[in-house]
Structures are given as C-alpha cells and as structure tokens.
Scaffold this active site. Structure first.
Site, PDB file in Angstrom:
ATOM      1  N   VAL A 122       0.897  -1.149   0.000  1.00 58.40           N
ATOM      2  CA  VAL A 122       0.000   0.000   0.000  1.00 58.40           C
ATOM      3  C   VAL A 122       0.943   1.208   0.000  1.00 58.40           C
ATOM      4  O   VAL A 122       1.524   1.544   1.019  1.00 58.40           O
ATOM      5  CB  VAL A 122      -0.924   0.010   1.230  1.00 58.40           C
ATOM      6  CG1 VAL A 122      -1.819   1.249   1.225  1.00 58.40           C
ATOM      7  CG2 VAL A 122      -1.775  -1.263   1.251  1.00 58.40           C
ATOM      8  N   PRO A 123       1.161   1.823  -1.172  1.00 58.02           N
ATOM      9  CA  PRO A 123       2.343   2.685  -1.369  1.00 58.02           C
ATOM     10  C   PRO A 123       2.249   4.069  -0.748  1.00 58.02           C
ATOM     11  O   PRO A 123       2.169   5.084  -1.444  1.00 58.02           O
ATOM     12  CB  PRO A 123       2.443   2.764  -2.893  1.00 58.02           C
ATOM     13  CG  PRO A 123       1.027   2.647  -3.361  1.00 58.02           C
ATOM     14  CD  PRO A 123       0.366   1.678  -2.410  1.00 58.02           C
ATOM     15  N   CYS A 124       2.319   4.119   0.593  1.00 59.38           N
ATOM     16  CA  CYS A 124       2.301   5.410   1.274  1.00 59.38           C
ATOM     17  C   CYS A 124       3.537   6.238   0.946  1.00 59.38           C
ATOM     18  O   CYS A 124       3.537   7.457   1.124  1.00 59.38           O
ATOM     19  CB  CYS A 124       2.149   5.215   2.782  1.00 59.38           C
ATOM     20  SG  CYS A 124       3.336   4.077   3.525  1.00 59.38           S
ATOM     21  N   HIS A 125       4.602   5.582   0.452  1.00 63.08           N
ATOM     22  CA  HIS A 125       5.807   6.326   0.077  1.00 63.08           C
ATOM     23  C   HIS A 125       5.569   7.197  -1.156  1.00 63.08           C
ATOM     24  O   HIS A 125       6.378   8.071  -1.459  1.00 63.08           O
ATOM     25  CB  HIS A 125       6.976   5.365  -0.173  1.00 63.08           C
ATOM     26  CG  HIS A 125       6.719   4.365  -1.253  1.00 63.08           C
ATOM     27  ND1 HIS A 125       5.937   3.245  -1.048  1.00 63.08           N
ATOM     28  CD2 HIS A 125       7.131   4.300  -2.554  1.00 63.08           C
ATOM     29  CE1 HIS A 125       5.889   2.532  -2.165  1.00 63.08           C
ATOM     30  NE2 HIS A 125       6.592   3.159  -3.089  1.00 63.08           N
ATOM     31  N   ARG A 126       4.467   6.966  -1.874  1.00 62.94           N
ATOM     32  CA  ARG A 126       4.150   7.771  -3.058  1.00 62.94           C
ATOM     33  C   ARG A 126       3.294   8.988  -2.716  1.00 62.94           C
ATOM     34  O   ARG A 126       2.846   9.701  -3.611  1.00 62.94           O
ATOM     35  CB  ARG A 126       3.440   6.911  -4.103  1.00 62.94           C
ATOM     36  CG  ARG A 126       4.286   5.747  -4.615  1.00 62.94           C
ATOM     37  CD  ARG A 126       3.527   4.897  -5.618  1.00 62.94           C
ATOM     38  NE  ARG A 126       4.214   3.618  -5.831  1.00 62.94           N
ATOM     39  CZ  ARG A 126       3.648   2.549  -6.373  1.00 62.94           C
ATOM     40  NH1 ARG A 126       2.389   2.602  -6.765  1.00 62.94           N
ATOM     41  NH2 ARG A 126       4.335   1.431  -6.524  1.00 62.94           N
TER      42      ARG A 126
END
Length: 296
Positions: free
Chosen positions: A261-265
């Site tokens: 779940v790409p919270c880094h994006r």
C-alpha cells in the site's frame, strides 16, 4: 496478546545478510541527501565508503537499475513535482482518466484487498492470529505479517531494530495472537519484492485493518501507479473530505502495509518528500528503486 519477548535472529535464516547491497545503498542515499547541494561525485562517495568507484557504481546500479547520479535526480524536488503532474490536474484523477489505474488494476503489484469490519477493528485483533517473519528485501529487513485472509502488515528494520519493529507493529493489534512462522510469510515476501512475480492472474491478497477513514485513505494509495505520486490534499479531495489533509497525513503514517500500500508515493503539497514511518532514507530508496523499475 502474545508478544515475542526477544526475536532470536539466529533462527531466522533469510534475514538480509550483513554487507548486502541495501546497506551500501542506504549509506549512499544518506550521503546524497545530506550533501545534495554539493552534488558529490561518484569518486567522492566511493572514497568516503572505502570502495572503488567502479565497484560502487556496479553495486548501486545492480540494486536500483539506476546510477547514483540518476537516482539522485529521481528523488529531487523537481522530479517530485513532475511526478505530481504539470497540467494542474491532481495526478490521482489524471491516472484514472488515462486508464493507468482502476478497480481491476489497483497498482503494479496487482493487489486485491478487503477491509476487516468495524467490529473486528474495534476488537484490536481479538480472536485474530497473525503469523510473522523477517525476510530480506531491497529495503533492508522486512517484517511480513499475515492472517488466513492475506497480508496484514509489512514493516522495515535496520540491523538491531528487529524487536522494536515487531513491537511497533504488534501494538497496532494488541489483542491478537502472534506466531513466528517464516514458512507462512516467505511466499508473500517472495512475491512482494520480485517484480517478475507481479501478475494480474494471481493477485496479492491484502487485508486492511483500520478505521473506516484510514481504510479509505489506504484504498486511495492503492490507486497510485508505480513511478507516480500524489499529495495529501489530492487524497483528501478524492475521498470527499477536501479539508482533511492533516488527517489524511496521519492515516498515511499509520498505514500498516508499507510498500504494497504505497504510502511512500504520498508527498507534501510542494512535492517535498516529507516524513516516512520507516525513515526518510528508505522512502527515497523506494521511490528511486521504483524509478529504476519503470526505466527497465
């Protein structure tokens, strides 16, 4: 709740070995981040790390798919702004309009997800068994946590931080029963970090455990394609609460399934990388690594 009082690293066979590529890459990223304005040369970086420029270039490029110089460009503010789009339209909406993402293709890991019911979340993991294990990854030691319904947690630790990492994650579901079981988590780790195994005919199963608001935010994160980014305000608008950027930021920070779940994006309004629960260096590493995947 069943906590592991101490994680015995000697019994975890697939933890990232000392001296791995990521250890070198982490040091390079930290150096580039601290000395960004100086634009240190490859020779300068190699000398500081006690390596030859040729070896450092090979190691970094093998890991990222990009040279250190190209990687630096991939995580600068200007690049972040380009990720957010130049036409004024929020990138999340743009991506959907272009057909880059949608219900059938949540993102490049081809994830299928479900959310636990509000009652299950309020039980704080009561009646839930979570199996966990540490595995090697492109971003250091990864803590993978699974239930019989799918991947429930993914976190990262540098050497010596394993116990703290586990306790941080386990504290999110204090009434759950935790069992160390690398055999159960290894198949997930293998798929998550191997792009060759990202396929739509066998989607990765993820279960989201959080409040209704948090789950809505996390579902929005799943819509961001690899190599792209959105702002917290974009996400707030997407979930119908345009004034809730601060609350969105808090929900992003509580995302229990990092990377997948790409919270880094998710970036700040200006394109700044802002913080990351598992360290800003690791966030830069993820964005740069993904840039290499898009280039290849």
């Amino acid at each position: 709740m069943t906590f592991a009082p101490q994680i015995d690293l000697s019994k975890i066979s697939d933890i990232t070995p000392a001296g791995s590529d990521y250890d070198t890459v982490r040091k390079v990223i930290e150096m580039l981040s601290l000395d960004y304005q100086e634009q240190p040369s490859l020779e300068t970086i190699a000398a500081r790390l006690g390596q030859s420029p040729t070896q450092l270039q090979k190691t970094f490029t093998r890991w990222a798919g990009l040279s250190p110089k190209a990687f630096l460009q991939a995580v600068t503010l200007d690049h972040a702004k380009r990720l957010l789009g130049q036409e004024g339209m929020p990138l999340l909406e743009t991506s959907i309009e272009l057909g880059l993402s949608g219900p059938g293709r949540l993102h490049d890991l081809f994830v299928t997800h479900e959310a636990m019911s509000p009652g299950e979340w309020k039980a704080k993991g009561g009646g839930l068994t979570i199996r966990y294990g540490f595995h090697s990854s492109p971003f250091g030691q990864a803590l993978v946590m699974v239930t019989d319904r799918g991947l429930a947690g993914l976190a990262f630790a540098d050497p010596g931080e394993e116990t703290a990492c586990f306790e941080d994650m386990a504290g999110r579901w204090p009434n759950a029963n935790f069992i160390a079981d690398n055999s159960a988590t290894e198949p997930y780790a293998g798929r998550i970090f191997d792009p060759a195994r990202w396929c739509d005919d066998q989607p990765l199963r993820v279960v989201l455990i959080g409040t209704d608001f948090q789950v809505r935010v996390w579902e929005s994160l799943l819509l961001i394609p690899i190599g792209k980014a959105v702002t917290y305000s974009d996400i707030a608008a997407k979930i119908g609460q345009p004034t809730a950027s601060r609350a969105v930021g808090a929900a992003v920070g509580r995302n229990p399934v990092s990377f997948v779940v790409p919270c880094h994006r998710a970036l700040g309004k200006s394109g700044a990388l802002t913080g990351y629960h598992w360290g800003l260096t690791r966030k830069r590493a993820m964005l740069g690594w993904e840039a290499g995947q898009v280039e290849n």
